[in-house]
Design a protein around this motif. Structure first.
Motif, PDB file in Angstrom:
ATOM      1  N   TYR A 121       1.072  -1.190  -0.080  1.00 25.85           N
ATOM      2  CA  TYR A 121      -0.042   0.109   0.181  1.00 25.85           C
ATOM      3  C   TYR A 121       0.904   1.244  -0.009  1.00 25.85           C
ATOM      4  CZ  TYR A 121      -3.936  -3.056   1.345  1.00 25.85           C
ATOM      5  OH  TYR A 121      -4.760  -4.046   1.294  1.00 25.85           O
ATOM      6  N   LYS A 122       2.095   1.199   0.743  1.00 26.58           N
ATOM      7  CA  LYS A 122       2.932   2.398   0.885  1.00 26.58           C
ATOM      8  C   LYS A 122       3.553   2.479  -0.465  1.00 26.58           C
ATOM      9  CE  LYS A 122       3.737   1.120   5.422  1.00 26.58           C
ATOM     10  NZ  LYS A 122       4.352   0.340   6.553  1.00 26.58           N
ATOM     11  N   SER A 123       3.826   1.643  -0.947  1.00 26.27           N
ATOM     12  CA  SER A 123       4.662   1.937  -2.449  1.00 26.27           C
ATOM     13  C   SER A 123       3.785   2.087  -3.459  1.00 26.27           C
ATOM     14  CB  SER A 123       5.138   0.417  -3.033  1.00 26.27           C
ATOM     15  OG  SER A 123       5.877   0.511  -4.267  1.00 26.27           O
ATOM     16  N   LEU A 124       2.438   1.813  -3.380  1.00 27.36           N
ATOM     17  CA  LEU A 124       1.243   2.109  -4.411  1.00 27.36           C
ATOM     18  C   LEU A 124       1.049   3.845  -4.213  1.00 27.36           C
ATOM     19  CD1 LEU A 124      -0.408   0.877  -6.602  1.00 27.36           C
ATOM     20  CD2 LEU A 124      -2.071   0.231  -4.853  1.00 27.36           C
ATOM     21  N   HIS A 125       0.693   3.784  -2.794  1.00 26.89           N
ATOM     22  CA  HIS A 125       0.666   5.240  -2.534  1.00 26.89           C
ATOM     23  C   HIS A 125       1.625   6.231  -3.206  1.00 26.89           C
ATOM     24  CE1 HIS A 125       0.609   9.047  -0.231  1.00 26.89           C
ATOM     25  NE2 HIS A 125      -0.781   8.766  -0.172  1.00 26.89           N
ATOM     26  N   ILE A 126       2.940   5.830  -2.972  1.00 28.05           N
ATOM     27  CA  ILE A 126       4.064   6.971  -3.751  1.00 28.05           C
ATOM     28  C   ILE A 126       4.016   6.935  -5.163  1.00 28.05           C
ATOM     29  CG2 ILE A 126       6.669   6.970  -3.956  1.00 28.05           C
ATOM     30  CD1 ILE A 126       6.821   5.718  -0.960  1.00 28.05           C
ATOM     31  N   SER A 127       3.795   5.740  -5.934  1.00 26.27           N
ATOM     32  CA  SER A 127       3.514   5.754  -7.170  1.00 26.27           C
ATOM     33  C   SER A 127       2.460   6.358  -7.726  1.00 26.27           C
ATOM     34  CB  SER A 127       3.562   4.309  -7.724  1.00 26.27           C
ATOM     35  OG  SER A 127       2.535   3.623  -7.557  1.00 26.27           O
ATOM     36  N   LYS A 128       0.939   6.240  -7.226  1.00 29.18           N
ATOM     37  CA  LYS A 128       0.109   7.053  -7.386  1.00 29.18           C
ATOM     38  C   LYS A 128      -0.007   8.610  -7.155  1.00 29.18           C
ATOM     39  CE  LYS A 128      -2.324   3.423  -8.771  1.00 29.18           C
ATOM     40  NZ  LYS A 128      -2.760   3.390 -10.265  1.00 29.18           N
ATOM     41  N   THR A 129       0.887   8.869  -6.100  1.00 28.32           N
ATOM     42  CA  THR A 129       0.957  10.290  -5.851  1.00 28.32           C
ATOM     43  C   THR A 129       1.735  11.185  -6.990  1.00 28.32           C
ATOM     44  OG1 THR A 129       0.914   9.904  -3.363  1.00 28.32           O
ATOM     45  CG2 THR A 129       1.948  11.849  -4.121  1.00 28.32           C
ATOM     46  N   LYS A 130       2.921  10.288  -7.310  1.00 21.91           N
ATOM     47  CA  LYS A 130       3.762  10.798  -8.612  1.00 21.91           C
ATOM     48  C   LYS A 130       2.737  10.898  -9.791  1.00 21.91           C
ATOM     49  CE  LYS A 130       8.197   8.969  -6.944  1.00 21.91           C
ATOM     50  NZ  LYS A 130       9.079   8.013  -6.906  1.00 21.91           N
ATOM     51  N   GLU A 131       1.958  10.020  -9.899  1.00 21.42           N
ATOM     52  CA  GLU A 131       1.057   9.943 -11.278  1.00 21.42           C
ATOM     53  C   GLU A 131       0.177  11.322 -10.946  1.00 21.42           C
ATOM     54  OE1 GLU A 131      -2.386   7.332 -13.314  1.00 21.42           O
ATOM     55  OE2 GLU A 131      -1.114   6.301 -11.759  1.00 21.42           O
ATOM     56  N   LEU A 132      -0.470  11.271  -9.918  1.00 27.71           N
ATOM     57  CA  LEU A 132      -1.267  12.495  -9.636  1.00 27.71           C
ATOM     58  C   LEU A 132      -0.506  13.832  -9.892  1.00 27.71           C
ATOM     59  CD1 LEU A 132      -4.203  13.123  -8.102  1.00 27.71           C
ATOM     60  CD2 LEU A 132      -2.591  13.825  -6.269  1.00 27.71           C
ATOM     61  N   ASN A 133       0.819  14.217  -9.459  1.00 24.13           N
ATOM     62  CA  ASN A 133       1.485  15.110  -9.539  1.00 24.13           C
ATOM     63  C   ASN A 133       1.853  15.533 -11.131  1.00 24.13           C
ATOM     64  OD1 ASN A 133       1.463  16.002  -7.115  1.00 24.13           O
ATOM     65  ND2 ASN A 133       3.470  14.651  -6.712  1.00 24.13           N
ATOM     66  N   ALA A 134       2.001  14.358 -11.807  1.00 23.17           N
ATOM     67  CA  ALA A 134       2.251  14.415 -13.128  1.00 23.17           C
ATOM     68  C   ALA A 134       0.783  15.122 -14.084  1.00 23.17           C
ATOM     69  CB  ALA A 134       2.689  13.103 -14.067  1.00 23.17           C
ATOM     70  N   LEU A 135      -0.178  14.435 -13.575  1.00 25.17           N
ATOM     71  CA  LEU A 135      -1.469  15.076 -14.262  1.00 25.17           C
ATOM     72  C   LEU A 135      -1.805  16.371 -14.059  1.00 25.17           C
ATOM     73  CD1 LEU A 135      -3.708  11.696 -13.687  1.00 25.17           C
ATOM     74  CD2 LEU A 135      -2.976  12.856 -15.814  1.00 25.17           C
ATOM     75  N   TYR A 136      -1.352  16.829 -12.714  1.00 28.38           N
ATOM     76  CA  TYR A 136      -1.507  18.216 -12.332  1.00 28.38           C
ATOM     77  C   TYR A 136      -0.862  19.115 -13.206  1.00 28.38           C
ATOM     78  CZ  TYR A 136      -4.013  17.443  -8.054  1.00 28.38           C
ATOM     79  OH  TYR A 136      -5.032  17.179  -7.049  1.00 28.38           O
ATOM     80  N   ASN A 137       0.478  18.606 -13.606  1.00 29.76           N
ATOM     81  CA  ASN A 137       1.610  19.272 -14.523  1.00 29.76           C
ATOM     82  C   ASN A 137       0.749  19.351 -15.821  1.00 29.76           C
ATOM     83  OD1 ASN A 137       3.359  19.894 -12.347  1.00 29.76           O
ATOM     84  ND2 ASN A 137       4.531  18.320 -12.886  1.00 29.76           N
ATOM     85  N   ASP A 138       0.155  18.109 -16.266  1.00 29.63           N
ATOM     86  CA  ASP A 138      -0.039  18.165 -17.615  1.00 29.63           C
ATOM     87  C   ASP A 138      -1.550  19.142 -17.649  1.00 29.63           C
ATOM     88  OD1 ASP A 138       1.441  16.094 -18.394  1.00 29.63           O
ATOM     89  OD2 ASP A 138       0.026  14.483 -18.027  1.00 29.63           O
ATOM     90  N   LEU A 139      -2.347  19.249 -16.654  1.00 29.02           N
ATOM     91  CA  LEU A 139      -3.486  20.234 -16.653  1.00 29.02           C
ATOM     92  C   LEU A 139      -2.765  21.371 -16.517  1.00 29.02           C
ATOM     93  CD1 LEU A 139      -6.748  20.278 -16.689  1.00 29.02           C
ATOM     94  CD2 LEU A 139      -6.297  20.239 -14.200  1.00 29.02           C
ATOM     95  N   GLU A 140      -1.918  21.992 -16.148  1.00 30.19           N
ATOM     96  CA  GLU A 140      -1.241  23.227 -15.972  1.00 30.19           C
ATOM     97  C   GLU A 140      -0.767  23.648 -17.408  1.00 30.19           C
ATOM     98  OE1 GLU A 140       2.435  25.459 -13.837  1.00 30.19           O
ATOM     99  OE2 GLU A 140       1.366  23.921 -12.735  1.00 30.19           O
ATOM    100  N   SER A 141      -0.255  22.721 -18.031  1.00 29.53           N
ATOM    101  CA  SER A 141       0.327  22.921 -19.383  1.00 29.53           C
ATOM    102  C   SER A 141      -0.977  23.337 -20.296  1.00 29.53           C
ATOM    103  CB  SER A 141       1.177  22.051 -20.107  1.00 29.53           C
ATOM    104  OG  SER A 141       0.120  20.833 -20.260  1.00 29.53           O
ATOM    105  N   VAL A 142      -2.083  22.780 -19.997  1.00 32.98           N
ATOM    106  CA  VAL A 142      -3.396  23.039 -20.944  1.00 32.98           C
ATOM    107  C   VAL A 142      -4.005  24.120 -20.665  1.00 32.98           C
ATOM    108  CG1 VAL A 142      -5.462  21.989 -21.737  1.00 32.98           C
ATOM    109  CG2 VAL A 142      -3.521  20.447 -21.603  1.00 32.98           C
TER     110      VAL A 142
END
Length: 107
Positions: free
Chosen positions: A39-60
């Motif tokens: 769960y901890k490992s999954l949380h870290i990877s999903k949080t990184k994915e979330l941050n990448a999506l925020y960056n994508d949304l910001e670029s748009v």
């Protein structure tokens, strides 16, 4: 052209909503099963994915749009079944910090 950006932003927002719910569920699992590293490992990877999506949304859509979107998402989270109490949040933070330290030491 505007419709293309709007469509792309909508897809990113939909992914962010789903991912935020998934992360909230993972957080609850971490609290209930603090020794389960999956769960901890999954949380870290999903949080990184979330941050990448925020960056994508910001670029748009731009930085101010993302800030407004995060506020909206946060308000919806606060009304969801996944909202953590202050004690739960403190416990989660402690568990994740200890896990991140252990992971860094292993690398």
């Amino acid at each position: 052209m505007f419709g293309l950006f709007s469509s792309k932003a909508k897809k990113i927002e939909d992914k962010l909503y789903k991912l935020a719910i998934e992360i909230a569920s993972i957080q609850k699992n971490i609290i209930f099963s603090p020794n389960e590293s999956t769960y901890k490992s999954l949380h870290i990877s999903k949080t990184k994915e979330l941050n990448a999506l925020y960056n994508d949304l910001e670029s748009v859509k731009g930085k101010s749009y993302v800030s407004d979107f995060i506020s909206k998402l946060t308000n919806e989270y606060k009304q969801s079944e996944y909202v953590l109490s202050k004690d739960e949040q403190n416990k989660l933070d402690k568990i994740l910090i200890e896990y991140k330290v252990k992971v860094k030491i292993k690398v």
